[in-house]
Enzyme design. Sequence first.
Site, PDB file in Angstrom:
ATOM      1  N   HIS A 296       0.883  -1.255   0.105  1.00  0.00           N
ATOM      2  CA  HIS A 296      -0.093  -0.042   0.201  1.00  0.00           C
ATOM      3  C   HIS A 296       0.905   1.171   0.135  1.00  0.00           C
ATOM      4  O   HIS A 296       1.893   1.009   0.132  1.00  0.00           O
ATOM      5  CB  HIS A 296      -0.928  -0.093   1.164  1.00  0.00           C
ATOM      6  CG  HIS A 296      -0.523   0.097   2.502  1.00  0.00           C
ATOM      7  ND1 HIS A 296       0.246  -1.012   3.061  1.00  0.00           N
ATOM      8  CD2 HIS A 296      -0.291   1.069   3.628  1.00  0.00           C
ATOM      9  CE1 HIS A 296       0.758  -0.811   4.242  1.00  0.00           C
ATOM     10  NE2 HIS A 296       0.349   0.548   4.697  1.00  0.00           N
TER      11      HIS A 296
ATOM     12  N   ASP B 252       5.670   4.588   5.265  1.00  0.00           N
ATOM     13  CA  ASP B 252       6.494   3.653   5.979  1.00  0.00           C
ATOM     14  C   ASP B 252       6.792   2.223   5.165  1.00  0.00           C
ATOM     15  O   ASP B 252       7.434   1.557   5.463  1.00  0.00           O
ATOM     16  CB  ASP B 252       6.279   3.298   7.544  1.00  0.00           C
ATOM     17  CG  ASP B 252       4.630   2.674   7.404  1.00  0.00           C
ATOM     18  OD1 ASP B 252       3.876   3.172   6.521  1.00  0.00           O
ATOM     19  OD2 ASP B 252       4.491   2.119   8.424  1.00  0.00           O
TER      20      ASP B 252
ATOM     21  N   HIS C 286      -7.743  -1.631   5.507  1.00  0.00           N
ATOM     22  CA  HIS C 286      -6.830  -0.594   6.305  1.00  0.00           C
ATOM     23  C   HIS C 286      -7.323   0.953   5.774  1.00  0.00           C
ATOM     24  O   HIS C 286      -8.452   0.880   4.943  1.00  0.00           O
ATOM     25  CB  HIS C 286      -5.397  -0.765   5.614  1.00  0.00           C
ATOM     26  CG  HIS C 286      -4.261   0.006   6.380  1.00  0.00           C
ATOM     27  ND1 HIS C 286      -4.397  -0.152   7.891  1.00  0.00           N
ATOM     28  CD2 HIS C 286      -3.309   0.845   5.967  1.00  0.00           C
ATOM     29  CE1 HIS C 286      -3.408   0.595   8.145  1.00  0.00           C
ATOM     30  NE2 HIS C 286      -2.784   1.316   6.982  1.00  0.00           N
TER      31      HIS C 286
ATOM     32  N   HIS D  29       6.069  -5.340  11.807  1.00  0.00           N
ATOM     33  CA  HIS D  29       5.302  -4.145  11.977  1.00  0.00           C
ATOM     34  C   HIS D  29       4.939  -3.657  13.569  1.00  0.00           C
ATOM     35  O   HIS D  29       3.802  -3.472  13.759  1.00  0.00           O
ATOM     36  CB  HIS D  29       3.768  -4.138  10.950  1.00  0.00           C
ATOM     37  CG  HIS D  29       3.442  -2.832  10.631  1.00  0.00           C
ATOM     38  ND1 HIS D  29       2.530  -2.177  11.387  1.00  0.00           N
ATOM     39  CD2 HIS D  29       3.813  -1.905   9.651  1.00  0.00           C
ATOM     40  CE1 HIS D  29       2.226  -0.908  10.807  1.00  0.00           C
ATOM     41  NE2 HIS D  29       3.078  -0.888   9.652  1.00  0.00           N
TER      42      HIS D  29
END
Length: 306
Positions: free
Chosen positions: A63, A67, A140, A269
Amino acid sequence: MELYFLGTNAGVPTLQRNVTSIGLRLYEERKALWMFDCGEGTQHQILRSQLKLSKLEKIFITHLHGDHLFGLPGLLSSRSNQGGITPLIVYGPPGIKQFVDMTLGLSQSRMEYELIVEEHTGGVVFEDETFRVESALLEHRIDSYGYRIIEKDRPGQLNQELLKQYGIKPGPIYGKLKNGGSVQLENGDTLHSHQVVGQPKKGKIVTILGDTRPCPNVEKLAQDANLLVHEATFSDDLKETARKYYHSTAVQAAEAAKAADVGELIMTHFSSRYKDEDQLHPLLEEAKAIFANTVLAEEHKLFPVH
């Protein structure tokens, strides 16, 4: 296949961990390196790693959050400056081509290799004779995808002792038999592949997810995978925070692994609030209580796919 983590932190880099990037080494299967996400600082991490940019063949972006993405222009440019000449394909959600074209164009970066950017919205992203990569939308704040890397079954081993008994010497005939063909012997008999080739070797499956909170496509992508890489941004006591920000907890990652019957779970993550291994250990314990074969991702460590 082996996984090599170049970044395991969520949001921003810390002194202990870099932001997300994962290398998938396919050196035995196709002499290549694939990369999943490319957060800021990834090329610095590669300099400290066993990975080689010259082997980099594909980059899959989950995506467009920074980051997972801000290291991409620098890495693409450096690959060219370091003599990379083989083609490179970048796969990602809609918008990835605009991002690459704009950043490389405004910086007047010159590519000395063929750079291809392919956008997708799920489905079969890539397929050849040895691998298929499938993708599906997760849940998300922006469109985030997971990838299912499927190694196709490989032919079984040739029984070379038996071939010698038939009077067949190493050469092109070996390849023909291994690939399912038949050959005629000197006595006129026909020797078929199944008579001298063992059972096919089952290919492995690796599932690497982008940022997500629990959703049905997690289990679909992970079903029966040998290895699942799942975010575990928060501990279970922060599950409401995780839901609010469209992330998952360690418990939710373990529940997904158990439901999908995967072989191994690697959690990654991690929120910056967990500064070191001691603070991450409770997340591991929470997950292992549900799915025993769980480990924490560690940067600059190889994780074989069993």
